[in-house]
Design an enzyme around this catalytic site. Structure first.
Site, PDB file in Angstrom:
ATOM      1  N   ASP A 108     -13.782   7.402  21.983  1.00  0.00           N
ATOM      2  CA  ASP A 108     -14.419   8.277  22.952  1.00  0.00           C
ATOM      3  C   ASP A 108     -15.204   7.770  23.972  1.00  0.00           C
ATOM      4  OD1 ASP A 108     -15.362  10.678  24.089  1.00  0.00           O
ATOM      5  OD2 ASP A 108     -16.918  10.942  22.558  1.00  0.00           O
TER       6      ASP A 108
ATOM      7  N   ASP B 170     -12.681  10.422  30.300  1.00  0.00           N
ATOM      8  CA  ASP B 170     -13.210  10.446  28.793  1.00  0.00           C
ATOM      9  C   ASP B 170     -11.919  10.407  28.133  1.00  0.00           C
ATOM     10  OD1 ASP B 170     -14.299  11.237  26.541  1.00  0.00           O
ATOM     11  OD2 ASP B 170     -14.591  13.365  27.209  1.00  0.00           O
TER      12      ASP B 170
END
Length: 499
Positions: free
Chosen positions: A118, A335
């Protein structure tokens, strides 16, 4: 006997610090407390048992790794200073996995955890053994593990008075527990959340140091031990052991390691999009032909880029660039923790109309569950337009149809493909795995820029110091980079990993 043991342990610790380079400069307070905590006896084992015959070549190979570790370090803190790679599993397909994850090892003895990659958050956290509502099984076919702090010989706590617990180091408000432990609590964009407390413990990794040399290395890091989870994190269908945050904060693993000279201030990934997925994540820089770069927006907590315009089939959408301007609540974020891609509302409708107006007449538009989909009887490559995302610095990201569509299944004998770009609920555009896949992405923190290039991430790599050949070996289903340079056998291009 106790005195002798203490002297032996002190000598062993001195040797370890000399080899790893941590004795060269003082450690941050949390690490110093970790090193100066209660004495714990670490059991030692011989690498080669006395009753087993060992080839001389094995001994030479082991010594070469050790010598490289010593010579490259020279007693300095940058003793490792090599590339670290993490093999990746998972895929961008929301109906298969919808996330990418890798493995990390923490504690003594080390425990292996599967953690989601992440870039939109900072903290590495894993599920704590004291968590009561955390999943115990996963639909991804992986075994879930829990971090047992009392069972780790090298675990330490972070107190509330530690500077690491201050807002200077973290992007979320610190919390202080009754037993003086520094806690955390934060939410992700999908509404899920986690809370727990910070720990220090040993983080294990393989460092690529030179010609065919892979050193089994370790370093103390700060990470989160999750005692409570909410939202999708509690579901078992896609459960993992935690999240590996690679954000810009000082507590991200990449920041912790690079600030001590253990790894470079840059990381890269290549996420495979089709088939079984997979890929590679590297603490280091991968360079491939055709790399383009765009500067990071300064003073932003995430990896924000300046998106200027969107082109469909060579035509720019009639958009004011101000809709993408970065601020505390606006901008364009890269992201890996997001599966799809989200456009601000001003851009979404224009994009959707442009795609529908550009598709081949052989494509049948259809609405499925409120989503714009299309029935296609042949390859989508010839039926749908190309898309370009144009960023500051003259960098464009060219998208194929499979970079903005996802396969929904079969309907009336035809393949149903649906738009994977969604309308952003907030004012931020988020580039998720749908567009990040099948590209090399480089996050150059030293130069404050992100680079990318289209690349075939599905190959496995056999690595040497200068050359890593892309070979047809699908036994593990993911790429593995372990070197300074590699060569793609099919295209005969040379690609470099900067050490």
């Amino acid at each position: 006997m106790r005195t002798l043991r203490s002297l032996m342990l002190a000598a062993a610790l001195a040797v370890a610090l000399a080899v790893t380079g941590f004795a060269a400069s003082p450690l941050p307070s949390a690490y110093a407390k970790y090193a100066a905590g209660p004495t714990k006896i670490l059991p030692l084992q011989r690498a080669f048992p006395l009753d087993e015959l060992v080839e001389l070549s094995e001994l030479r190979a082991r010594d070469r790794v050790r010598h490289a570790r010593i010579l490259l370090g020279g007693g300095r803190q940058s003793s490792v200073g090599g590339v670290v790679d993490f093999p990746v599993q998972g895929s961008s397909d929301p109906y298969l996995v919808g996330l990418y994850f890798t493995k990390v090892k923490l504690g003594s003895p080390p425990t292996e955890f599967n953690v989601q990659i992440d870039t939109g958050s900072d903290i590495l956290w894993v599920t704590c053994s004291s968590c009561s509502n955390c999943p115990h099984s996963s639909g991804l076919g992986i075994d879930l593990h829990f971090f047992d702090a009392p069972g780790s010989l090298t675990a330490g706590s972070v107190t509330c008075s530690d500077p690491i617990c201050s807002s200077v180091f973290q992007t979320t408000a610190a919390q202080c527990s009754e037993n003086n432990q520094c806690g955390y609590s934060f939410r992700y964009g999908d509404g899920s959340g986690t809370s727990g407390y910070y720990m220090t413990d040993t983080f294990y990794f393989d460092a690529i140091l030179g010609e065919s040399l892979v050193a089994n290395s370790s370093a103390p890091i700060v990470f989160g031990c999750s005692t409570y989870q909410s939202g999708d994190l509690t579901k078992s269908d896609k459960a993992v052991d935690g999240i590996f945050g690679f954000g810009k904060g000082k507590l991200s693993v990449v920041s912790q390691l690079s600030s001590r000279g253990i790894t470079p201030p840059v990381f890269s990934h290549c996420l495979k999009g089709d088939g079984s997925g997979g890929g590679v994540f590297v603490l280091g820089e991968i360079l491939v032909p055709g790399m383009v770069y765009s500067p990071l927006v300064p003073s932003q907590p995430h990896y924000n880029l300046n998106l200027l315009s969107i082109g469909v089939n060579g035509q720019m959408l009639p958009l004011d660039a101000a809709v993408f301007e970065a601020s505390n609540t606006r901008g364009t974020i890269v992201d890996t923790g997001t599966t799809l891609t989200y456009l601000v509302k001003e851009a979404y409708d224009l994009f959707l109309n442009a795609i529908s107006n550009s598709v081949s007449q052989l494509v049948t538009p259809i609405i499925s569950n409120g989503e714009q989909c299309y029935l296609v009887s042949t390859s989508i490559s010839d039926m749908f337009p190309s898309v370009s995302l144009n960023f500051a610095g003259g960098a464009s990201m060219m998208l194929r149809p499979q970079d903005y569509l996802f396969h929904y299944g079969i309907y009336d004998g035809a393949s149903m493909w649906c738009i994977g770009f969604q309308k952003a609920p907030e004012e931020q555009t988020i580039l998720g795995d749908l567009v990040l896949k099948d590209k090399v992405f480089v996050y150059d923190l030293a130069r404050q820029r992100i680079g990318w290039a289209n690349y075939d991430c599905k190959c496995n790599h056999r690595v040497m110091f200068n050359v890593c050949e892309c070979i047809d070996n699908f036994r593990k289903g993911y790429c593995k980079l372990r070197a300074a340079m590699f060569e793609h056998l099919n295209k005969r291009h040379t690609h470099t990993i900067i050490l």
